[in-house]
Design a protein around this motif. Structure first.
Motif, PDB file in Angstrom:
ATOM      1  N   PRO A   1       9.008  -0.085   3.038  1.00 51.94           N
ATOM      2  CA  PRO A   1       8.769   0.319   1.642  1.00 51.94           C
ATOM      3  C   PRO A   1       8.340  -0.832   0.733  1.00 51.94           C
ATOM      4  N   ASP A   2       8.793  -2.064   1.041  1.00 54.24           N
ATOM      5  CA  ASP A   2       8.482  -3.180   0.143  1.00 54.24           C
ATOM      6  C   ASP A   2       7.243  -3.981   0.566  1.00 54.24           C
ATOM      7  N   ASN A   3       6.573  -3.579   1.678  1.00 56.75           N
ATOM      8  CA  ASN A   3       5.393  -4.352   2.082  1.00 56.75           C
ATOM      9  C   ASN A   3       4.146  -3.494   2.306  1.00 56.75           C
ATOM     10  N   ILE A   4       4.224  -2.222   1.931  1.00 57.32           N
ATOM     11  CA  ILE A   4       3.111  -1.313   2.230  1.00 57.32           C
ATOM     12  C   ILE A   4       1.828  -1.764   1.548  1.00 57.32           C
ATOM     13  N   TYR A   5       1.935  -2.108   0.261  1.00 55.55           N
ATOM     14  CA  TYR A   5       0.735  -2.478  -0.482  1.00 55.55           C
ATOM     15  C   TYR A   5       0.029  -3.667   0.180  1.00 55.55           C
ATOM     16  N   GLN A   6       0.763  -4.738   0.448  1.00 51.97           N
ATOM     17  CA  GLN A   6       0.155  -5.934   1.009  1.00 51.97           C
ATOM     18  C   GLN A   6      -0.415  -5.669   2.405  1.00 51.97           C
ATOM     19  N   THR A   7       0.336  -4.917   3.239  1.00 52.68           N
ATOM     20  CA  THR A   7      -0.110  -4.664   4.613  1.00 52.68           C
ATOM     21  C   THR A   7      -1.386  -3.845   4.644  1.00 52.68           C
ATOM     22  N   LEU A   8      -1.414  -2.762   3.872  1.00 48.71           N
ATOM     23  CA  LEU A   8      -2.603  -1.904   3.857  1.00 48.71           C
ATOM     24  C   LEU A   8      -3.804  -2.636   3.250  1.00 48.71           C
ATOM     25  N   PHE A   9      -3.552  -3.438   2.220  1.00 48.35           N
ATOM     26  CA  PHE A   9      -4.643  -4.156   1.565  1.00 48.35           C
ATOM     27  C   PHE A   9      -5.338  -5.090   2.556  1.00 48.35           C
ATOM     28  N   HIS A  10      -4.562  -5.733   3.413  1.00 49.75           N
ATOM     29  CA  HIS A  10      -5.137  -6.696   4.355  1.00 49.75           C
ATOM     30  C   HIS A  10      -5.836  -6.028   5.533  1.00 49.75           C
TER      31      HIS A  10
ATOM     32  N   ILE B   1      -3.818  -0.104  -4.797  1.00 49.72           N
ATOM     33  CA  ILE B   1      -4.941  -0.830  -4.198  1.00 49.72           C
ATOM     34  C   ILE B   1      -6.235  -0.504  -4.929  1.00 49.72           C
ATOM     35  N   ILE B   2      -6.467   0.781  -5.152  1.00 51.29           N
ATOM     36  CA  ILE B   2      -7.711   1.189  -5.825  1.00 51.29           C
ATOM     37  C   ILE B   2      -7.763   0.611  -7.235  1.00 51.29           C
ATOM     38  N   TYR B   3      -6.628   0.638  -7.956  1.00 50.99           N
ATOM     39  CA  TYR B   3      -6.601   0.100  -9.319  1.00 50.99           C
ATOM     40  C   TYR B   3      -6.922  -1.393  -9.318  1.00 50.99           C
ATOM     41  N   TYR B   4      -6.362  -2.109  -8.338  1.00 52.53           N
ATOM     42  CA  TYR B   4      -6.642  -3.548  -8.265  1.00 52.53           C
ATOM     43  C   TYR B   4      -8.118  -3.796  -7.986  1.00 52.53           C
ATOM     44  N   LEU B   5      -8.691  -3.040  -7.044  1.00 52.07           N
ATOM     45  CA  LEU B   5     -10.095  -3.252  -6.702  1.00 52.07           C
ATOM     46  C   LEU B   5     -11.021  -2.936  -7.865  1.00 52.07           C
ATOM     47  N   LYS B   6     -10.605  -2.017  -8.730  1.00 51.11           N
ATOM     48  CA  LYS B   6     -11.437  -1.655  -9.874  1.00 51.11           C
ATOM     49  C   LYS B   6     -11.172  -2.528 -11.096  1.00 51.11           C
ATOM     50  N   GLN B   7      -9.900  -2.914 -11.292  1.00 56.04           N
ATOM     51  CA  GLN B   7      -9.531  -3.619 -12.525  1.00 56.04           C
ATOM     52  C   GLN B   7      -9.168  -5.090 -12.302  1.00 56.04           C
TER      53      GLN B   7
ATOM     54  N   PHE C   1       3.773   5.121   0.248  1.00 57.19           N
ATOM     55  CA  PHE C   1       2.446   4.977   0.852  1.00 57.19           C
ATOM     56  C   PHE C   1       1.359   5.376  -0.146  1.00 57.19           C
ATOM     57  N   ASN C   2       1.505   6.540  -0.758  1.00 63.05           N
ATOM     58  CA  ASN C   2       0.503   7.009  -1.719  1.00 63.05           C
ATOM     59  C   ASN C   2       0.431   6.118  -2.946  1.00 63.05           C
ATOM     60  N   LEU C   3       1.605   5.640  -3.383  1.00 62.45           N
ATOM     61  CA  LEU C   3       1.624   4.744  -4.535  1.00 62.45           C
ATOM     62  C   LEU C   3       0.886   3.442  -4.209  1.00 62.45           C
TER      63      LEU C   3
ATOM     64  N   VAL D   1     -15.341  -3.982  -1.559  1.00 60.32           N
ATOM     65  CA  VAL D   1     -16.446  -3.894  -2.525  1.00 60.32           C
ATOM     66  C   VAL D   1     -16.913  -2.454  -2.658  1.00 60.32           C
ATOM     67  N   ASP D   2     -17.003  -1.790  -1.548  1.00 57.50           N
ATOM     68  CA  ASP D   2     -17.451  -0.402  -1.542  1.00 57.50           C
ATOM     69  C   ASP D   2     -16.480   0.495  -2.312  1.00 57.50           C
ATOM     70  N   LEU D   3     -15.185   0.329  -2.079  1.00 55.34           N
ATOM     71  CA  LEU D   3     -14.175   1.158  -2.747  1.00 55.34           C
ATOM     72  C   LEU D   3     -14.189   0.947  -4.256  1.00 55.34           C
ATOM     73  N   ALA D   4     -14.435  -0.273  -4.694  1.00 51.52           N
ATOM     74  CA  ALA D   4     -14.456  -0.575  -6.120  1.00 51.52           C
ATOM     75  C   ALA D   4     -15.543   0.193  -6.853  1.00 51.52           C
TER      76      ALA D   4
END
Length: 802
Positions: A549-558, A632-638, A625-627, A566-569
């Motif tokens: 639960p505490d590493n999902i964002y970093q793991t998925l991002f990598h 991730i999308i918010y970071y790539l855009k903002q 997971f969804n959060l 770039v494409d997702l942004a």
């Protein structure tokens, strides 16, 4: 933008597939199932039917003198053998043929196809002289001269032992040219006349009847019936009878005064077992995509001193695997190096145990006696969602049983098959199968072979009842024109024409998709001559991805490449959300190979959440997971690492309704109505605030009880609509998800409290102070103090979630 298909398929033909041995436990206590011929069903309509049971020991061969003493050779009747594979049914048939020929009968061996007719001729030539044996199957199109047929018609019909295909007997030309079909008819008429003139009788042998049921078409039955006045006995044999066997047995029994005797024997394991190996591929293969079958090349190399036989479902695959123009391909080169005997209809070659064989025509009817032989079976890929063809395995489970039974005295059997889409008896198989086989798969209930008859009968009766008014109408019209009278198929015709297709389309236990049955039967030890030894999964490289639960964002991002980020942004939020899911299922990595070669590899990611294996569909139901995906999308855009709260998400969606893409009008409508609910609530909230003597803003604890019932009813409707249409709302955030607080229009008072609490939390900025509850209008401790302005009308900048 990146082409998603290109990303998903990149390198699929270049990356070697990795075989991984899987764990399994064979269930040795499961009785071997088979289709038993029901005496009562076959005996309908005044058929005289008797069933005798034969108890065979493991490895025991049937013997006419020992096991069939109850056969009255003087009696006109049909004998049916429902006996296991490999116990000598065909050999016994040859011995009986010799006996009846010596007793003065004509013997007609009806083979299921040309290849089996050639094999029968080869074997019977050892027991009969040239003058005693005639094989009409030898006539080929290039032999069709009038002189040849005249000689055959005058000399061949005198031979007391005749070999022909069932199609020939039924005068079904099949793929033959018309002229050849004419010669068939001429020869059979001459043969029948010769038998009649010499006052002889005929004994028919129908071996491997499971291969022939499709030939007994209704319009061809008169050609069978014309033999009834010269028929003495009929023998019918198979180890894999089916519901379609029933009408065929009854049709043939018309030749013997409707008398039938069935010899039945339970299926048991033989003393000598072949080693069975399953090779389950997650990659599709066919005649134009061979690389998932490269493992066969390794097997050929490891069995370099043994005879190798490769049975495939379609001749197109056999031709592709032996295409000399592509012999530089390692797999094709290894097969061609065997100098195999290619057994397909175009070559007219028959199986030869002294050679290596590859092809389609030795699924049944041949015996591989060499204890060191290797049989490789490549099952066709048959998907529920595609118009695939079963090829030679169109009998489903029966075809699999027959193919595996070719090896009689031990050896190695390797089955290559596509990963099953469903698992038979999933709940009871978990302890016996590696989770890689059943992970994310649906389960289906097992079904015994004898349940098939009842299933088909019920379908027929339902269909007939549904169409009965239309059938009646058609027959009423035929009163004036009898020639137009409509004939609805009888149940016997339905069994013959449709039962196999219906069963194959609907029941994995009877062969739907092939792979599901093979896996279940192997684990449950259903093959009398083979026992499962290994299962390997052939798939692209797997990369284990551990999520907490505490590493999902970093793991998925990598897991995302720079190009994908770039494409997702640049993509709309909803598109980006789906594409992140697609991207993270596979990883592209650069690997250094020998001689400093660099290769881009595709790894399929296998996810583990809190230490337990989990598939992507289950992950999508987990809030963290969804959060993480949204973050991730918010970071790539903002460019900001920010965990989006539910309040921020809802208010941003509401604020951007007028700028929505319009791709989902139902969702836009839901948020438009939700915005109206928000505004009405805030008006109600403000109207219920008062100022006390200390000039403080306070509100009564029960302010929500004054909300109109109509507001609550509409709010419930809009909330349910929103939860149904916004796929990104329910999983990352708890939005009226508490099962103890289900919105219920029948309990308006409770619904008012629940909705007011949630709206206040999401759409106001107030801070209610209750430690020192205020007094107003004579009411003591009934009010909350509010110290922050009400309105919380904002949005995340430059962000559109809709």
């Amino acid at each position: 933008m990146i082409n998603l298909a290109a990303v998903n398929n990149a390198g699929s033909n270049n990356i070697s597939l990795q075989p991984t041995l899987l764990r399994f436990i064979v269930k040795n206590n499961t009785p071997i199932d088979y289709f038993q011929l029901d005496t009562a069903i076959i005996g309908m309509d005044k058929f005289e039917v008797e069933t005798l049971n034969i108890a065979l020991n493991a490895g025991e061969q049937i013997n006419a003198a020992q096991h069939f003493q109850t056969i009255d050779h003087q009696r006109t009747e049909t004998i049916v053998f429902n006996l296991p594979v490999g116990v000598g049914k065909t050999t016994t048939g040859y011995q009986l043929a010799k006996k009846y020929q010596q007793d003065g009968y004509y013997v007609i061996i009806c083979s299921a196809n040309t290849a089996l007719a050639q094999k029968d001729h080869q074997e019977l030539s050892k027991h009969f002289s040239t003058q005693e044996l005639s094989s009409f199957s030898h006539i080929q199109a290039n032999d069709s001269t009038d002189l040849f047929h005249h000689q055959l018609a005058t000399a061949g019909v005198k031979a007391p032992v005749q070999i022909m295909t069932i199609n020939c007997l039924l005068q079904n030309p099949g793929e033959d040219i018309y002229e050849q079909a004419f010669h068939h008819s001429s020869y059979l008429d001459n043969l029948l006349q010769t038998i009649t003139n010499t006052n002889k009788k005929v004994v028919f042998f129908f071996d491997e009847i499971h291969e022939s049921v499709i030939h007994f078409k209704n319009e061809l039955l008169p050609y069978l019936m014309k033999w009834r006045h010269v028929t003495h006995k009929c023998y019918i044999a198979s180890a894999t009878h089916s519901p379609a066997s029933i009408p065929v047995i009854r049709y043939i029994a018309y030749l013997t005064n409707k008398r039938i005797k069935i010899y039945d024997s339970p299926r048991i394991k033989a003393n000598t077992q072949a080693s069975l190996h399953l090779h389950i591929s997650t990659e599709q293969y066919n005649s134009k995509r061979l690389f998932p079958l490269n493992r066969i090349a390794t097997l050929i190399q490891s069995y370099n001193s043994r005879k190798i036989n490769i049975l495939v479902g379609h001749k197109a695959l056999a031709k592709a695997l032996t295409n000399e123009r592509n012999q530089q391909n390692r797999l094709i080169g290894k097969i061609l190096g065997l100098q195999p005997n290619i057994c397909i209809d175009e070559t007219a070659n028959i199986f030869n145990e002294q050679e290596h064989n590859i092809g389609t025509n030795f699924k049944s009817g041949i015996n591989i006696e060499d204890r060191r032989s290797v049989l490789i079976i490549v099952l066709p890929i048959v998907s529920a969602n595609k118009n695939d063809h079963y090829g030679i395995f169109n009998d489903g489970a029966a075809a699999i049983i027959q193919a595996i039974a070719r090896i009689r005295k031990g050896g190695e059997i390797h089955i290559f098959m596509y990963a099953p889409e469903t698992i038979i008896a999933l709940a009871t198989q978990l302890e016996s199968l590696d989770d890689k086989l059943y992970e994310g798969k649906a389960g289906v209930s097992p079904m015994k072979f004898n349940e098939a008859y009842a299933k088909v009968k019920a379908l027929y009766e339902n269909e007939a009842a549904r169409l009965d008014p239309q059938i009646t109408f058609l027959n009423e019209l035929a009163h004036d024109t009898p020639a137009l009278k409509y004939h609805y198929p009888t149940f016997q015709e339905y069994l013959l024409d449709k039962s196999q297709g219906i069963l194959m389309e609907n029941y994995e236990s009877l062969g739907k998709g092939l792979s599901a049955f093979v896996l279940w039967a192997s684990i449950n030890n259903q093959f009398t001559n083979a026992t499962l030894r290994t299962i390997e999964l052939i798939s692209k490289n797997f990369q284990h991805v551990e999520l907490q639960p505490d590493n999902i964002y970093q793991t998925l991002f990598h897991l995302l490449t720079d190009e994908q980020r770039v494409d997702l942004a640049q993509q709309p939020f909803k598109t980006a959300f789906e594409n992140v899911i697609t991207y993270i299922q596979k990883s592209k990595r650069i690997i250094a190979r020998e001689r400093n070669e660099i290769e881009e590899a595709i790894y399929t990611n296998r996810f583990f959440y809190e230490g337990k294996s989990i598939n992507i569909s289950a992950l999508r139901k987990i809030a963290p997971f969804n959060l993480a995906i949204i973050t991730i999308i918010y970071y790539l855009k903002q460019g900001e690492h920010k965990e989006i709260s539910k309040e921020e998400y809802l208010n941003t969606c509401i604020a951007n309704i007028d700028h929505a893409s319009g791709e989902d009008p139902e969702l836009t409508t839901a948020y438009s109505r939700f915005r109206e609910m928000k505004e009405l609530f805030l008006v109600h909230f403000e109207q219920n605030m008062v100022t006390n003597r200390s000039n403080e803003k306070i509100i009564h604890q029960g302010y929500y009880t004054n909300l109109p019932d109509s507001f609550i009813l509409e709010a419930i409707e809009v909330i349910n609509l929103l939860k149904r249409t916004d796929a990104y709302l329910n999983c990352p955030y708890s939005f009226f998800q508490d099962k103890k607080q289900q919105l219920n229009a029948e309990n308006i008072a409770e619904a008012k409290r629940i909705i007011a609490t949630e709206f206040e939390r999401n759409f106001t900025s107030i801070k209610r102070i209750s430690e020192n509850k205020r007094t107003h209008n004579g009411e003591v401790k009934k009010y909350y103090l509010i110290t922050i302005p009400i309105v919380k009308d904002y949005q995340l900048p430059n962000t559109i979630f809709l």
